[in-house]
Write a protein that holds these residues in place. Structure first.
Motif, PDB file in Angstrom:
ATOM      1  N   GLY A 157      12.021  14.799  45.705  1.00 12.38           N
ATOM      2  CA  GLY A 157      11.709  13.368  45.795  1.00 12.38           C
ATOM      3  C   GLY A 157      10.224  13.110  45.965  1.00 12.38           C
ATOM      4  O   GLY A 157       9.826  12.301  46.802  1.00 12.38           O
ATOM      5  N   LEU A 158       9.388  13.764  45.152  1.00 10.88           N
ATOM      6  CA  LEU A 158       7.941  13.567  45.221  1.00 10.88           C
ATOM      7  C   LEU A 158       7.561  12.303  44.462  1.00 10.88           C
ATOM      8  O   LEU A 158       8.014  12.071  43.340  1.00 10.88           O
ATOM      9  N   HIS A 159       6.724  11.474  45.072  1.00 15.33           N
ATOM     10  CA  HIS A 159       6.281  10.217  44.470  1.00 15.33           C
ATOM     11  C   HIS A 159       4.750  10.180  44.446  1.00 15.33           C
ATOM     12  O   HIS A 159       4.095  10.608  45.408  1.00 15.33           O
ATOM     13  N   LEU A 160       4.225   9.631  43.342  1.00 12.41           N
ATOM     14  CA  LEU A 160       2.774   9.471  43.182  1.00 12.41           C
ATOM     15  C   LEU A 160       2.513   8.056  42.676  1.00 12.41           C
ATOM     16  O   LEU A 160       2.983   7.674  41.601  1.00 12.41           O
ATOM     17  N   VAL A 161       1.748   7.271  43.439  1.00 13.74           N
ATOM     18  CA  VAL A 161       1.413   5.893  43.063  1.00 13.74           C
ATOM     19  C   VAL A 161      -0.040   5.635  43.443  1.00 13.74           C
ATOM     20  O   VAL A 161      -0.659   6.402  44.197  1.00 13.74           O
ATOM     21  N   VAL A 179       0.638   9.867  47.955  1.00 14.45           N
ATOM     22  CA  VAL A 179       1.655  10.876  47.661  1.00 14.45           C
ATOM     23  C   VAL A 179       2.722  10.824  48.747  1.00 14.45           C
ATOM     24  O   VAL A 179       2.395  10.866  49.945  1.00 14.45           O
ATOM     25  N   PHE A 180       4.006  10.707  48.339  1.00 14.22           N
ATOM     26  CA  PHE A 180       5.124  10.663  49.269  1.00 14.22           C
ATOM     27  C   PHE A 180       6.128  11.744  48.889  1.00 14.22           C
ATOM     28  O   PHE A 180       6.310  12.049  47.711  1.00 14.22           O
ATOM     29  N   LEU A 181       6.788  12.282  49.923  1.00 14.96           N
ATOM     30  CA  LEU A 181       7.819  13.298  49.721  1.00 14.96           C
ATOM     31  C   LEU A 181       9.058  12.870  50.485  1.00 14.96           C
ATOM     32  O   LEU A 181       9.014  12.648  51.695  1.00 14.96           O
ATOM     33  N   GLU A 182      10.193  12.708  49.780  1.00 14.57           N
ATOM     34  CA  GLU A 182      11.420  12.256  50.429  1.00 14.57           C
ATOM     35  C   GLU A 182      12.031  13.356  51.297  1.00 14.57           C
ATOM     36  O   GLU A 182      12.470  13.102  52.416  1.00 14.57           O
ATOM     37  N   LEU A 193      -3.288  17.911  43.627  1.00 11.65           N
ATOM     38  CA  LEU A 193      -3.413  16.724  42.782  1.00 11.65           C
ATOM     39  C   LEU A 193      -4.426  17.003  41.679  1.00 11.65           C
ATOM     40  O   LEU A 193      -5.589  17.307  41.952  1.00 11.65           O
ATOM     41  N   ASP A 194      -3.954  16.912  40.432  1.00  5.50           N
ATOM     42  CA  ASP A 194      -4.799  17.087  39.249  1.00  5.50           C
ATOM     43  C   ASP A 194      -5.124  15.700  38.705  1.00  5.50           C
ATOM     44  O   ASP A 194      -4.225  14.964  38.287  1.00  5.50           O
ATOM     45  N   PHE A 195      -6.414  15.322  38.707  1.00  4.84           N
ATOM     46  CA  PHE A 195      -6.819  13.973  38.316  1.00  4.84           C
ATOM     47  C   PHE A 195      -6.842  13.780  36.799  1.00  4.84           C
ATOM     48  O   PHE A 195      -7.084  12.677  36.331  1.00  4.84           O
ATOM     49  N   GLY A 196      -6.633  14.814  36.031  1.00  7.01           N
ATOM     50  CA  GLY A 196      -6.562  14.682  34.589  1.00  7.01           C
ATOM     51  C   GLY A 196      -7.887  14.742  33.877  1.00  7.01           C
ATOM     52  O   GLY A 196      -7.938  14.673  32.642  1.00  7.01           O
ATOM     53  N   ASN A 197      -8.980  14.878  34.616  1.00  3.54           N
ATOM     54  CA  ASN A 197     -10.310  14.968  33.999  1.00  3.54           C
ATOM     55  C   ASN A 197     -10.995  16.288  34.318  1.00  3.54           C
ATOM     56  O   ASN A 197     -12.225  16.383  34.296  1.00  3.54           O
ATOM     57  N   GLU A 236       7.934  21.034  43.042  1.00  7.13           N
ATOM     58  CA  GLU A 236       8.259  19.794  42.316  1.00  7.13           C
ATOM     59  C   GLU A 236       6.968  19.116  41.893  1.00  7.13           C
ATOM     60  O   GLU A 236       5.979  19.095  42.653  1.00  7.13           O
ATOM     61  N   THR A 237       6.984  18.549  40.669  1.00  7.55           N
ATOM     62  CA  THR A 237       5.801  17.918  40.097  1.00  7.55           C
ATOM     63  C   THR A 237       6.156  16.520  39.619  1.00  7.55           C
ATOM     64  O   THR A 237       7.245  16.290  39.078  1.00  7.55           O
ATOM     65  N   VAL A 238       5.233  15.583  39.814  1.00  4.78           N
ATOM     66  CA  VAL A 238       5.389  14.223  39.317  1.00  4.78           C
ATOM     67  C   VAL A 238       4.102  13.836  38.591  1.00  4.78           C
ATOM     68  O   VAL A 238       3.011  14.261  38.968  1.00  4.78           O
TER      69      VAL A 238
END
Length: 565
Positions: A157-161, A179-182, A193-197, A236-238
């Motif tokens: 239940g990993l969340h990224l917003v 970042v949240f983990l249920e 956390l990979d920022f994509g750049n 787990e990855t989101v």
């Protein structure tokens, strides 16, 4: 002790005051023997909210005065807790037997979610003490939740917003990721956390990222941001796709001033700044009420009706929407030519659309006054940029041409002779402001000299001249024998055909309305370098999936046909 009462006996009587003296009845101070104890109770139950409350009050037969210093006395003591002092905990409901059991929608194992940020959790028994209840002892240990060590769990239940809940950001501004983990052992779970750049950060446990992770993007684009939770039991990855854009400041719709009927026209929305990130283009074309939505800044459209057509484009980038519109005159046949002006006009050209529109009207009126051409047969537009240039368009009079191409060609040639003759004789002039007179000329294109014409000829110039002579002789020989070379013969034939076609007019954003007028009978003959039909150019087009295209719209990657000065 006395009581005074005042008032009216009737509404017609005078004020009356009555005094009642109780001193003959209550003639002494109250003592301890005059009081008795009283237990607060509810239907015989003396423990209310876990407390017994005992008050002291006068006996019914006591005839004494308590005095001003008297205060109500109350004695309280806690009660032993019973099941009635507890209610069902969150997620539990009371059954017919009076016991609290999990509701159908509640998962008791979800109580361990606090383990994502702590090493222990409260294991609910299904009960909780009623708020403000003060009972002690009794069944407290049986019904109260007990703290237990967190079990070892794989992350789930990993969340990224983002902190603002959106998927957009602005260049060079802080973006905060949450970042949240249920479920999972938070103290033993690492977060990456990979920022994509090309930038990544890693934290030893999730409790260290409770305040969010900040990052700044330096360029526009769509970034794939990935958060990964990992411990020795699982991973787990989101993924989140973040659109980073630059604020859109201005748009310009590049479109032709006059278009040919049933011929494709390129329409392009030019953005400033050019790199704004993801942009959506919404087009209203050919007076249609239904828009065409594209992700490309250029479309090719075919106007099937003559007359005035309004083209509107809206560009949506981030949370900004800007709009521009142009009016395009559509005709089946026309001729055009560029105009030049005396140099003093550039000193007063602010290069804004409103100024170009006003000057276009003035030029048009000046040409009509000098030539006598009917107003509805002439269109003029000033092109953007410096030095100042313009373009005029001649339209055929359908009453004269009767819609026949031969008569239309001859008629446009006659109109061209009249206008060019007036321009060559410097008859087209106008006053821009007091003391500033502008002369309008026909623009002529001349080739640059190939060699130096001065007396001192350099060796390189002479060599260039000799090379040109050799090339000329080679071209002559090839031309003499061109029928024996199939490729050259086809090329020559294509060139002859294209020389009979008309080059499509340049684009201008300025719009001039046409009104009725009369044609001058004095028509002289002067040939114009353009002819009736525009050249057919091959276009590279593609469609965008999931978007229903307009039947006369093609998505084009070509630049619009216009003169950039």
């Amino acid at each position: 002790m006395a009581l005074r009462i005042f008032g009216h006996v009737s509404h017609r009587s005078e004020w009356q005051l009555v005094k009642i003296d109780f001193r003959s009845i209550f003639n002494r101070r109250c003592t301890e023997g005059d009081y008795q104890t009283w237990h607060l109770q509810n239907q015989g139950e003396t423990c209310l909210m876990g407390v017994k409350r005992i008050y002291r009050k006068l006996k019914p037969i006591a005839r004494c005065v308590m005095g001003k210093s008297h205060s109500v006395t109350m004695i309280s003591e806690p009660c032993d807790c019973t099941e009635s002092d507890f209610e069902c905990d969150y997620g539990y409901e009371r059954r017919s037997d009076g016991k609290c059991s999990p509701a159908f929608w509640f998962l008791p194992s979800s109580m361990t979610r606090s383990c994502t940020t702590a090493s222990s959790f409260l294991n609910s028994t299904g009960y909780r003490k009623v708020v403000t209840n003060n009972c002690t002892g009794g069944v407290v240990d049986l019904f109260t939740a007990h703290r237990q060590p967190c079990p070892r769990q794989a992350p789930r239940g990993l969340h990224l917003v983002t902190s603002d809940g959106t998927l957009t950001a602005t260049v060079n501004s802080n973006v905060t990721f949450l970042v949240f983990l249920e479920e999972g052992s938070g103290s033993r779970t690492t977060i990456m956390l990979d920022f994509g750049n090309g930038n990544t950060v890693t934290y030893s446990n999730i409790s260290t990222v409770e305040d969010g992770i900040k990052h700044v993007y330096r360029s526009v684009g769509i970034y794939r941001v990935a958060a990964t939770a990992r411990n020795d039991l699982g991973v787990e990855t989101v993924v989140l796709y973040l659109h980073v854009s630059c604020p859109l400041e201005h748009i310009h719709l590049s479109a032709p001033f006059v278009a040919v009927k049933n011929k494709e026209v390129n329409l392009t929305a030019v953005l400033w700044p050019s790199q704004v990130g993801t942009a959506t283009y919404i087009w209203w074309l050919g007076n249609n009420s239904e828009p065409v939505i594209t992700l490309d800044g250029s479309v090719a459209f075919t106007f099937s009706r003559e007359g005035t057509n309004v083209v509107t484009v809206q560009v949506s980038a981030g949370n900004i929407i800007l709009q521009d519109r142009k009016i395009i005159a559509v005709h089946e046949y026309f001729k055009s030519n560029l105009l030049a002006f005396s140099a003093n006009l550039d000193e007063h050209n602010p290069d804004v659309a409103e100024w170009r529109l006003d000057v276009s009207r003035v030029i048009r009126n000046s040409v009509i006054q000098a030539t006598g051409i009917a107003r509805e047969l002439l269109l003029v537009t000033v092109l953007p940029g410096l030095p100042t240039t313009a373009e005029f368009f001649l339209l055929p009079d359908k009453r004269v041409t009767e819609g026949k191409p031969e008569k239309t060609s001859a008629h446009l040639d006659e109109l061209s002779e009249v206008v060019l003759g007036a321009l060559n004789q410097n008859l087209v002039q106008f006053i821009l402001r007091p003391g500033v007179q502008i002369t309008v000329y026909a623009a002529h294109l001349s080739a640059a000299p190939l060699v130096d014409t001065s007396e001192n000829h350099s060796g390189s110039a002479m060599l260039m001249l000799l090379s040109l002579v050799v090339v000329g002789l080679a071209v002559f020989v090839i031309y003499k024998f061109k029928r024996k070379i199939p490729g050259l013969s086809v090329y020559a034939q294509m060139q002859n055909e294209k020389e009979q076609e008309m080059i499509q007019s340049p684009v201008s954003p300025t719009v001039v309305d046409t009104t009725a007028g009369k044609q001058s009978p004095n028509l002289t003959k002067l040939l114009l370098t353009s002819s009736l039909k525009p050249l057919d150019t091959e276009r590279i087009t593609h469609t965008i999936e999931c978007i229903k295209p307009h039947p006369r719209v093609k998505f084009s990657t070509e630049l619009p046909t216009y003169i950039d000065v």
